[in-house]
Design an enzyme around this catalytic site. Structure first.
Site, PDB file in Angstrom:
ATOM      1  N   GLU A  44     -30.302  57.185  24.296  1.00 19.63           N
ATOM      2  CA  GLU A  44     -29.005  57.099  24.072  1.00 19.63           C
ATOM      3  C   GLU A  44     -28.332  57.254  22.722  1.00 19.63           C
ATOM      4  OE1 GLU A  44     -27.021  57.246  26.610  1.00 19.63           O
ATOM      5  OE2 GLU A  44     -28.765  57.287  28.511  1.00 19.63           O
ATOM      6  N   TYR A 127     -20.954  51.407  27.006  1.00 17.61           N
ATOM      7  CA  TYR A 127     -21.659  52.794  27.558  1.00 17.61           C
ATOM      8  C   TYR A 127     -23.423  53.197  27.692  1.00 17.61           C
ATOM      9  CZ  TYR A 127     -24.215  56.922  27.838  1.00 17.61           C
ATOM     10  OH  TYR A 127     -25.290  57.850  28.136  1.00 17.61           O
ATOM     11  N   ASP A 145     -18.504  57.667  30.267  1.00 15.00           N
ATOM     12  CA  ASP A 145     -18.973  59.082  28.771  1.00 15.00           C
ATOM     13  C   ASP A 145     -17.875  60.036  28.985  1.00 15.00           C
ATOM     14  OD1 ASP A 145     -19.893  60.423  30.511  1.00 15.00           O
ATOM     15  OD2 ASP A 145     -22.060  61.394  28.596  1.00 15.00           O
TER      16      ASP A 145
END
Ligand code: SF4
Length: 365
Positions: A44, A127, A145
């Site tokens: 991520e 997020y 997102d």
């Protein structure tokens, strides 16, 4: 607020359709086969503002070099920055390293499961916390997102400006109503992948969309209006003139960039920045004692062509002036204390902005 003629209804049906679409259409990406929070977190962070194709080799290199959070925490920062080189946004790399250290030092090397506690770690925002909490620990926290903003704005006719400070909360609330609580991990993957591959910014595949019947934008032909996003911040133009000082045996003078500007901790050369334009000759630059002394000792410098380099909110125009100096000439110069000599092979090993790396590939000393 979302349109009153299409409130969040049929949430089970929408979630089921998204998951069904995902199971048949998703890309096979290495971190999707894992529930290991370290791998999920690493992927991520690497993928933030990076395309999957560009980020994939970096993810593989990091996993190979640091197979665990302990291995990453124990690595020297310079080595981590070097491995990150080319991805840009170096603050992310420094946060990555700081986060690994914090997980090891404060959480015994085990990532916390809570959405709130995860956000206390360096570089982990809402997020990323939602991604780790749902993918690794099956917590029902919606991810929001860019892809999710788009899908939800279109599905529900939500016109809140996604660049506005309150947007996250509005879309998070919609996500909370929609998320499949039995399989939040698959739901979150599904909605992001659907935005990335199907409900895309410019050419959403509406004609083949399983959500046509539920989509407000499709019913009102507003796909290209949603999501609403106000204009980006203006781009700042900057003009960099680098003095590349090289010794007779090919060593070059470099320094780690200080905090407070771009490229903190990465190595570059002696820099003179001018406010209005990029000059072809260093003589045109404002008085600088080191430059004056260099020009006196070595008037035969080599000027590079102009380079340009785009950062998020800055466009750099750059020229390099190469000064090769004999030992006795160098002894007459006084350099700021942060500057250090590097041989070409040593310079290869230190973290540098891509721009500097490109110049070093182009130049012959
Ligand atoms: S119908 Fe079009 S705009 Fe609506 S969700 Fe499907 S692809 Fe997106």
């Amino acid at each position: 607020m979302y349109k009153q003629d299409n409130p969040i209804k049929n949430s089970h049906l929408v979630a089921a359709k998204l998951i069904d679409w995902y199971l048949r259409n998703h890309r096979d990406l290495p971190w999707r086969q894992s529930r290991d929070p370290y791998r999920i977190w690493l992927s991520e962070i690497i993928l933030q503002q990076t395309r999957v194709q560009q980020g994939l080799p970096y993810y593989q290199r990091f996993i190979e070099a640091y197979p665990s959070v302990q291995a990453l925490a124990a690595a020297p920062e310079q080595e981590v920055l070097r491995l990150w080189q080319g991805l840009g946004y170096y603050r992310r790399a420094r946060n990555l390293h700081a986060c690994a250290r914090q997980v090891v030092e404060q959480h015994s090397g085990i990532f916390p499961q809570s959405y709130e506690v995860l956000q206390k770690l360096p570089g982990i925002g809402k997020y990323t916390a939602a991604a780790i909490a749902s993918f690794a620990f099956q917590k029902a926290v919606p991810v929001v997102d860019g892809n999710v903003y788009r899908v939800l704005a279109r599905l529900y006719g939500e016109t809140t400006d996604i660049a506005s400070p309150g947007a996250f909360k509005v879309f998070f609330n919609i996500g909370e109503q929609l998320i499949d609580r039995q399989q939040p991990d698959t739901f979150n993957q599904a909605i992001m992948e659907f935005g990335a591959l199907h409900c895309t910014p410019l050419k959403p595949l509406c004609l083949y969309c399983p959500l046509q019947q539920q989509c407000w934008a499709f019913a009102h032909s507003q796909q290209h209006v949603l999501p609403v996003k106000s204009k980006k911040a203006a781009v700042r133009f900057r003009y960099f003139h680098y003095l590349v000082i090289v010794s007779a045996d090919g060593k070059m003078l470099m320094r780690a960039r200080p905090a407070g500007d771009i490229w903190q901790g990465l190595y570059d050369f002696y820099l003179l920045e001018s406010a209005l334009t990029l000059h072809e000759e260093p003589e045109a630059l404002e008085e600088d004692p080191l430059l004056q002394e260099l020009l006196r000792l070595q008037p035969m410098y080599e000027a590079s062509p102009a380079y340009s380099h785009q950062l998020t909110h800055q466009r750099l125009h750059v020229r390099f002036f190469l000064f090769k100096l004999a030992e006795k000439q160098l002894r007459k110069l006084v350099f700021p204390p942060e500057f250090v000599w590097f041989s070409p092979s040593e310079a290869e090993q230190i973290p540098k902005p891509v721009l500097i790396q490109n110049y070093l590939k182009d130049v012959r000393f």
